[in-house]
Design an enzyme around this catalytic site. Structure first.
Site, PDB file in Angstrom:
ATOM      1  N   ASP A  86       0.741  -1.208  -0.039  1.00 49.41           N
ATOM      2  CA  ASP A  86       0.174  -0.175   0.095  1.00 49.41           C
ATOM      3  C   ASP A  86       1.099   1.428  -0.028  1.00 49.41           C
ATOM      4  O   ASP A  86       1.609   1.692   1.039  1.00 49.41           O
ATOM      5  CB  ASP A  86      -0.817   0.115   1.154  1.00 49.41           C
ATOM      6  CG  ASP A  86      -1.733  -1.171   1.337  1.00 49.41           C
ATOM      7  OD1 ASP A  86      -1.211  -2.406   1.248  1.00 49.41           O
ATOM      8  OD2 ASP A  86      -3.070  -1.160   1.617  1.00 49.41           O
ATOM      9  N   GLU A 141      -4.542   1.630  -3.056  1.00 50.88           N
ATOM     10  CA  GLU A 141      -5.763   2.144  -2.285  1.00 50.88           C
ATOM     11  C   GLU A 141      -5.634   3.507  -1.425  1.00 50.88           C
ATOM     12  O   GLU A 141      -6.487   4.119  -0.981  1.00 50.88           O
ATOM     13  CB  GLU A 141      -6.404   0.972  -1.471  1.00 50.88           C
ATOM     14  CG  GLU A 141      -5.511   0.607  -0.394  1.00 50.88           C
ATOM     15  CD  GLU A 141      -6.506   0.233   0.693  1.00 50.88           C
ATOM     16  OE1 GLU A 141      -7.665  -0.041   0.649  1.00 50.88           O
ATOM     17  OE2 GLU A 141      -5.837  -0.185   1.995  1.00 50.88           O
ATOM     18  N   ASN A 142      -4.390   3.632  -0.922  1.00 52.52           N
ATOM     19  CA  ASN A 142      -4.253   4.718   0.129  1.00 52.52           C
ATOM     20  C   ASN A 142      -3.577   5.915  -0.792  1.00 52.52           C
ATOM     21  O   ASN A 142      -2.967   6.819   0.003  1.00 52.52           O
ATOM     22  CB  ASN A 142      -3.168   4.377   1.214  1.00 52.52           C
ATOM     23  CG  ASN A 142      -4.017   3.137   1.760  1.00 52.52           C
ATOM     24  OD1 ASN A 142      -3.544   2.089   1.917  1.00 52.52           O
ATOM     25  ND2 ASN A 142      -5.034   3.480   2.649  1.00 52.52           N
ATOM     26  N   HIS A 202     -10.376   0.985   0.299  1.00 49.53           N
ATOM     27  CA  HIS A 202     -10.269   2.689  -0.109  1.00 49.53           C
ATOM     28  C   HIS A 202     -10.478   2.588  -1.610  1.00 49.53           C
ATOM     29  O   HIS A 202     -10.475   3.883  -1.759  1.00 49.53           O
ATOM     30  CB  HIS A 202      -9.141   3.089   0.773  1.00 49.53           C
ATOM     31  CG  HIS A 202      -9.160   3.091   2.117  1.00 49.53           C
ATOM     32  ND1 HIS A 202     -10.406   3.918   2.881  1.00 49.53           N
ATOM     33  CD2 HIS A 202      -8.245   2.591   2.954  1.00 49.53           C
ATOM     34  CE1 HIS A 202      -9.752   3.389   4.064  1.00 49.53           C
ATOM     35  NE2 HIS A 202      -8.759   2.887   4.219  1.00 49.53           N
ATOM     36  N   HIS A 261      -2.749  -4.353   2.538  1.00 48.71           N
ATOM     37  CA  HIS A 261      -3.869  -3.925   3.650  1.00 48.71           C
ATOM     38  C   HIS A 261      -3.366  -3.509   5.002  1.00 48.71           C
ATOM     39  O   HIS A 261      -3.873  -2.638   5.740  1.00 48.71           O
ATOM     40  CB  HIS A 261      -4.996  -4.530   3.618  1.00 48.71           C
ATOM     41  CG  HIS A 261      -6.128  -4.246   4.777  1.00 48.71           C
ATOM     42  ND1 HIS A 261      -6.834  -2.987   4.265  1.00 48.71           N
ATOM     43  CD2 HIS A 261      -6.558  -4.777   5.772  1.00 48.71           C
ATOM     44  CE1 HIS A 261      -7.608  -2.948   5.406  1.00 48.71           C
ATOM     45  NE2 HIS A 261      -7.573  -3.921   6.293  1.00 48.71           N
ATOM     46  N   HIS A 264      -0.533  -2.674   6.093  1.00 48.40           N
ATOM     47  CA  HIS A 264       0.648  -1.890   6.052  1.00 48.40           C
ATOM     48  C   HIS A 264       1.718  -2.288   6.980  1.00 48.40           C
ATOM     49  O   HIS A 264       2.873  -1.409   7.011  1.00 48.40           O
ATOM     50  CB  HIS A 264      -0.027  -0.412   6.507  1.00 48.40           C
ATOM     51  CG  HIS A 264      -0.819   0.238   5.727  1.00 48.40           C
ATOM     52  ND1 HIS A 264      -1.385   1.576   5.654  1.00 48.40           N
ATOM     53  CD2 HIS A 264      -1.757  -0.151   4.709  1.00 48.40           C
ATOM     54  CE1 HIS A 264      -2.413   1.747   4.975  1.00 48.40           C
ATOM     55  NE2 HIS A 264      -2.693   0.609   4.170  1.00 48.40           N
TER      56      HIS A 264
HETATM   57 FE   LIG Z   1      -4.039   0.138   2.921  1.00 52.96          FE
HETATM   58 FE   LIG Z   2      -6.706  -1.606   2.884  1.00 49.59          FE
END
Ligand SMILES: [Fe+2]
Ligand SMILES: [Fe+2]
Length: 284
Positions: A8, A39-40, A68, A192, A194
């Site tokens: 991520d 996604e981030n 996200h 996800h 991190h």
């Molecule tokens: Fe994430």
């Molecule tokens: Fe996530």
């Protein structure tokens, strides 16, 4: 085929750290394909035109997603843009914009999306977990079976590497997917949380697995977010908006895979982690 996969990418620090890391790691490892979970990428949650462009301009070929993916002003438009190499989890409601898997053809340094599996050099599938997630997504186990059955009905490995971005929270659910897909895909790579995990391995039937690659983002943070504000939520239990932690150092987490040209299974798996202390915002 050598594939470099970043976890991520979190906000501006993640984007800048990625831009810094890619030229160095390209030189060192010579990957044919670079994938990043995006996604981030926009302010720590969601995607935007500018941030997707930034990732692509930095050298990322394929951008995967997660819970996200639909945040950000133009997220749905971006996800529906068939020319963008952008995925969101396949087991989200099927009527949502975007796609959960895509085939890619590779010619030299160029990588293009192809709708013809017969021409494909690579299949990337994005899945999201059901455990400790806000929404009740379809079973990622059954959805991935259904996708794979279309291209390798005999439950053997398809005729190209298959990379799964497995975006999930619980390590139990994550390793369960590793075992579920062992021998049927090249790699099941967790995103996800991190936080990188040290459990990378090649499973007995040849599938590379890691519970989580870890993020590209601010090292002094709570999974990318500013520490004191995030900590306050735990102390007071009052919901509060929390910003991206901006200050260096930044951590860069990725895995490098090498697949066999005949079996399309992974022959080498290496976890990469770097922590850089410079302020990168003025880099070219
Ligand atoms: Fe994430
Ligand atoms: Fe996530």
């Amino acid at each position: 085929m050598k594939i470099l996969f970043f976890g991520d990418v979190f906000g501006k620090p993640g984007r800048e750290a990625l831009r810094h890391a890619i030229p160095q790691w390209k030189k060192e490892f010579e990957p044919n394909v670079i994938i990043a979970n995006g996604e981030n990428v926009s302010h720590g949650a969601g995607i935007s035109d500018a941030t997707i462009k930034h990732l692509l301009a930095s050298g990322v070929h394929i951008i995967t997603g997660g819970n996200h993916s639909f945040e950000g002003k133009n997220a749905s438009i971006l996800l529906n843009d068939a020319s963008l190499p952008l995925l969101r989890p396949a087991n989200m409601p099927s009527a949502l914009p975007g796609r959960g898997y895509a085939f890619f053809g590779i010619k030299g340094n160029e990588l293009r999306i192809t709708n013809k599996p017969d021409d494909a050099d690579l299949l990337v599938i994005n899945l999201i977990g059901q455990v400790h997630m806000r929404y009740q997504y379809d079973s990622p186990f059954r959805v991935v079976d259904e996708i794979l059955s279309r291209f390798s009905p005999s439950a053997t490995h398809p005729p190209f590497p298959v990379i799964v971005d497995w975006h999930a929270e619980a390590t139990s659910e994550k390793i369960a997917m590793g075992w579920h897909l062992d021998g049927r895909v090249a790699a099941v790579l967790g995103t996800h949380s991190h936080t990188p995990t040290a459990d990378e391995r090649i499973l007995p039937k040849g599938t590379a697995y890691i519970s989580d690659i870890g993020m590209v983002g601010p090292h002094y943070s709570i999974i990318g977010q500013e520490i004191s504000a995030n900590l306050e939520r735990f102390l007071t239990q009052i919901p509060k908006k929390v910003d991206v932690a901006q200050a260096p150092p930044y951590e860069i987490n990725a895995v490098l895979l090498e697949t066999d040209p005949r079996s399309h299974k992974v022959v080498q798996l290496r976890r990469l982690r770097n922590i850089i202390s410079d302020n990168l915002s003025h880099d070219n």
